[in-house]
Design an enzyme around this catalytic site. Structure first.
Site, PDB file in Angstrom:
ATOM      1  N   ASP A 375       0.989  -1.201   0.137  1.00 52.05           N
ATOM      2  CA  ASP A 375      -0.077  -0.015   0.126  1.00 52.05           C
ATOM      3  C   ASP A 375       0.886   1.333  -0.062  1.00 52.05           C
ATOM      4  OD1 ASP A 375      -2.595   0.985   0.597  1.00 52.05           O
ATOM      5  OD2 ASP A 375      -1.515   1.930   1.981  1.00 52.05           O
ATOM      6  N   GLU A 404       1.583  -0.456  -5.040  1.00 52.30           N
ATOM      7  CA  GLU A 404       0.402   0.490  -5.316  1.00 52.30           C
ATOM      8  C   GLU A 404       0.650   1.790  -5.256  1.00 52.30           C
ATOM      9  OE1 GLU A 404      -1.528   2.035  -2.555  1.00 52.30           O
ATOM     10  OE2 GLU A 404      -3.501   2.261  -3.650  1.00 52.30           O
TER      11      GLU A 404
END
Lengths: 644, 644
Positions: A375, A404
């Site tokens: 993330d 990401e």
């Protein structure tokens, strides 16, 4: 100093050898270099390569392609790091041979040349092991026999002699390039099909939130749909302090679940699972069951904390404390994110912090996780990722990391260079034929190809792009089919996509209304519709067709309609030709160019095309052929090509 | 490891710092780099530079130009090597300041922020010498005064405070790029005007060959014509063995002088002058007299030998001996050059050979030579040149080397990278507007600009290009004016050009008939014609106009006629605008675009142009203006631009 050859501009290379390039097993590395020297003497060059841990170099002779540029390829067959380099040298044996042929052609008397040849052949032979010397020495004897002038000249003119000179170069004063590295990864790094859902939304009982047990029940459906990676948002305890409510409200109402990315509470941190989802054993059961269905579970790695994460009390030195002794929340001034506190990667105790974070990854690997979706990696230092990924790969080379990072191009590139195996991409926002072709060309035909392995996502829980807001099923079918055929890695934030959730947040951003990030959803997990059909079909086609299992092999061909994009992929003799209609509302028709060079067609065209989605057959006999795509039916042709 | 900033892709850079870039004194180095980091924190970056021999780095702050790219310039003011590098860091003081401004703008209460500011200002001050600390500490006191909230907030908002934060960055965890080198040379490396003649053709008495004494008589003319480098083909004894005759005949007739590039005989070698030209003292007198006329004599450095060169006997180990104990002649199979034997740079005694060749250069430097025109450097190892030039420059940094390599692009580039100050170029063969613009763009707008300083020659004793064969005076005037205005370094094989010798050799190559390489010529050294007028005039203009003293400042502007090429050069406020007619046979007319951005013209155009060749004045008031060029008069406008 006597090295006369210059070797430079070796490609592939990322930042002068600072970073490794990437391949998967059995994927070729095409090497090129400028190799040049003074004068007219014959130059030769080789690519040398070996496993980084090995000692013996393998060698492939390079070919000159003009302008002092040379090329050769090698194919790594094992996982792990390989090294490669280019060497060049003046080959006096070859030089003599070339001169001999030219002089012979104009009828010069060559007795001194034969003597020179003898000397060079003996010198060459001395550089090779005994077993390789016999042919060289046999010719040396012949050339040295002054009684055999005619035979000797004839021998030098033979193909066999030329082959010998080629096979056994006379290497002197070798120039070596720097050594470059390639990380060779498992096949899944290049070919993977991702599905994402929130475990807490997995319940088929509308009266309660989902658990790991509910996830188990959904795995057969994910497998049936053809996915092989199942990614869950964070499964850890969600922070209770400053928890966010529905639609990102600053305060949660009692009973609201909060964002799973606000990790950590009195129930545990990054090495715990949320008790609301079940036990660690439950989670391990999910991993195991998924494996039995050919699916790997991907863990979300979000290195940030809720304010009540255990780290805050146990390791205050890892956080930033303000002059008033309050903790620093995440902020992007003037905005503040009170449900999150960032880790301070620059803190004095950075080494213990970094080690702890590494231990989080290792912890989950040892639970059976081999894929991490990271993330927002671009909000943590890039050198940290470079270190952490390398450390993990030392022990577990099969682990894949998906970056990401939806951010600026150079940051995304730097993360990929630092070692991420896959990266989210700008596909999500490429909506016209022109920008899609340009983007794919950038990804596959520039330096980017060596380190940035894209993963194409039509949507994510964070992003409902404008073109999907209010969109019809035509667009949903179109976008997933494009993602799945343009890129060998693609993924979906699944059920939201399948139910065609097209409701944008009222804030005008590319976000979902009533985002699943802040609330539990209940879906009809038995849903079947056009979108699920298209997904299941294209995933099946991807598995059956090697051509769709790489991103690098894309080749665009001409069309006479700007709404039609035509691209051909070839691998292992398998040819898949896609034609996409960018217009979701109208049938578009036009002529599409046959890439005759690529297909090796010299005379007239005679192709049979089988649409792998509809089952239709087409026969094409022209250089340009007519196509027509009705988006209400299928907005893409995915054609298997056969030569007739 | 705590360095969060990544610095990469620093430019200028040649092969990752392997070679130095080149500048002349007071010529700027524009540096750019990608500087980036994770997250949103404020990044800063600087270019640091110093003399290579010095210890203290100077620093220029860089400016972000978007896409994580940063730029800054510095200007070396002394000869010799400089070093430069880029550094980047997260600046927490600046970051705090930016956040403060944003929070203040939305009316947040900032008392904790003020305390944070105090801490950061004190931390910053501690990094600077006492004398620089006072402002930082004064503000720290103010921000720390909880009684002065409003004053403190107001202070942080001032321009003065912003300037302080800019001036005194808080550097922590600095990332440094590699260090790069620039060789700073004397001005003549970039601005020089060359004239070439054969001393043996300098005689004004048709009954005998020329001598150094005859050369002396010609120097005033060369100076009057505006040249500042006078280059003679080799002045050493010419080999007697296998001497070539007129028109490169294999055997010389008695009395023929041979090619001056077949160096060495019983009369001496590379450290001798040919007795036919005079004594060493005569030569030194030529050097001295030239100097008095503002002219430097360039020596031809041709590192090869006639078969009777003293080296052959004294140092047989420097040559290649064949199995039949004969010496190896220069060859390019099946051709053999029997008046030349090559030195074997790869021989076992290479070190003594290289040292000897270096000593040849030093020998002539000590005789007063500061410029060498190096003959066919591409037939000697590039690493040799890199070593030899560096060695000479250690002792004599003013020495200039011109590379006479008319060969493949990468070889020419490699020689320039190895250290040649100037290089012959492909100008000689660029004959259309399109290819000329493309070539100049390659020379000045690509990496080439950093190391390859071109010298434009319309002709040489080796090359009478096809477009000059049979050409009229129009072409001769056109080519020299183009050379002199496109490139700040240019040269002529002079008298052959001035008499418009346009007779090609009957072999169909780009060579002179009855080439001066093999025979003595007699010229009318009092010649004056359109060509000599054009040369003298343009050389005068070049001296008066700084705009023509650089090659890098060329800027092409549009024309609506493919025979008209328009280019503007600016330096030190001097603007010269050239318009060339490529058609030597017809008047060409058309409209030419005013480069308004380049000239900084915002409103309407109001320019007065003074033709520096014809004395005509033009007034231009449009964005595109009409020009007409009659090649029988002047095929180029060379216009000095004034704003009205």
């Amino acid at each position: 100093m006597r090295k006369r050859v210059i070797v430079e501009n070796v490609k592939p290379d990322i930042n002068s050898g600072r970073y490794f390039i990437k391949r998967v097993i059995n994927e070729a590395v095409d090497v090129e270099a400028a190799v040049l020297a003074d004068g007219h003497d014959a130059i030769r060059a080789s690519v040398q390569y070996k496993k980084a841990s090995g000692r013996k170099w393998n060698e492939v002779f390079m070919t000159a392609r003009g302008n002092d540029e040379w090329t050769a390829s090698f194919t790594p067959t094992e996982k792990g790091f390989y090294e490669y380099r280019v060497i060049g040298w003046i080959d006096h044996l070859l030089n003599w041979h070339r001169g001999f042929l030219k002089k012979e052609a104009v009828g010069q008397y060559l007795s001194v040349e034969l003597q020179e040849g003898e000397v060079l052949l003996r010198k060459t032979a001395a550089n090779y092991p005994k077993k390789d010397q016999s042919d060289l020495l046999r010719y040396a004897d012949l050339l040295g026999n002054t009684q055999a002038y005619k035979d000797a000249v004839a021998a030098v003119l033979t193909d066999e002699f030329a082959a010998l000179v080629h096979q056994f170069p006379l290497k002197e004063f070798i120039t070596e390039s720097n050594t470059f590295k390639v990380r060779v990864e498992r096949t899944k790094a290049l070919f993977s099909t991702w599905y994402e859902f929130f475990p807490r939304s997995a319940s088929q009982d509308p009266n309660r939130a989902g658990t790991f047990k509910d996830c188990e029940a959904l795995i057969p459906r994910v497998a049936e749909m053809g996915f092989d990676v199942l990614y869950f948002p964070p499964i850890h305890p969600v922070g209770k302090l400053n928890r966010k409510g529905k639609n990102n409200a600053v305060t949660a109402e009692p009973g609201e679940p909060g964002s799973p990315w606000a990790i950590g509470s009195d129930e545990g941190g990054h090495k715990s699972v949320s008790p609301e989802l079940g036990t660690m054993e439950d989670y391990e059961n999910v991993i195991q069951l998924a494996k039995e269905h050919g699916i790997e579970i991907a863990l979300d790695l979000a290195f940030q904390c809720a304010p009540d994460h255990p780290y805050v009390k146990e390791h205050p030195e890892w956080f930033i404390w303000r002059p008033d002794n309050t903790i620093m929340y995440a902020e992007n001034p003037p905005k503040k994110y009170q449900d999150i506190v960032p880790l301070n990667f620059e803190c004095d105790e950075w080494e213990s912090l970094w080690e702890e974070l590494k231990s989080v990854i290792i912890f989950w690997v040892e639970k059976g996780i081999n894929i991490f979706r990271v993330d927002n990696p671009h909000t943590k230092p890039i050198p940290f990722w470079e270190w952490a990924i390398a450390e993990v790969h030392k022990q577990y080379p099969d682990v894949l990391f998906l970056s990401e990072a939806f951010t600026r191009p150079k940051i995304m590139a730097s993360l990929a260079k630092a070692g991420f195996n896959q990266s989210y991409s700008y596909f999500t926002w490429r909506t016209s034929k022109h920008e899609m072709q340009e983007y794919l060309t950038e990804l596959t035909r520039t330096e980017s190809r060596e380190f940035f392995r894209p993963n194409f996502w039509p949507n994510t829980p964070d992003i409902l792009p404008y073109h999907l807001q209010g969109a019809s099923s035509n667009t949903f079918v179109q976008r997933v089919l494009m993602a799945a055929t343009l890129s060998s890695n693609y993924g979906l934030y699944g059920m939201a996509y399948e139910v065609m959730d097209n409701q944008g947040n009222t804030n005008g951003k590319e976000e979902y209304l009533d985002s699943e990030k802040y609330e539990v959803k209940h879906y009809n997990w038995n849903l079947r519709n056009r979108v699920t059909d298209a997904i299941a079909k294209i995933n099946q086609v991807r598995k059956a067709h090697p051509a769709l299992q790489s991103t690098w092999n894309i080749h665009f061909t001409g069309t006479d309609n700007d709404q039609l994009m035509s691209y051909v992929k070839i691998a292992d003799g398998d040819i898949v030709w896609c034609i996409a209609n960018f217009d979701a509302n109208h049938t578009q028709a036009g002529f599409v160019e046959v890439p005759k060079d690529l297909l090796g067609i010299e005379g007239s065209v005679n192709l049979r095309l089988h649409d792998l989605l509809t089952g239709q057959y087409f026969q094409w006999n022209n250089d340009w052929n007519y196509v027509q795509l009705n988006p209400d039916y299928y907005p893409l042709h995915v054609l298997h090509v056969e030569f007739l």
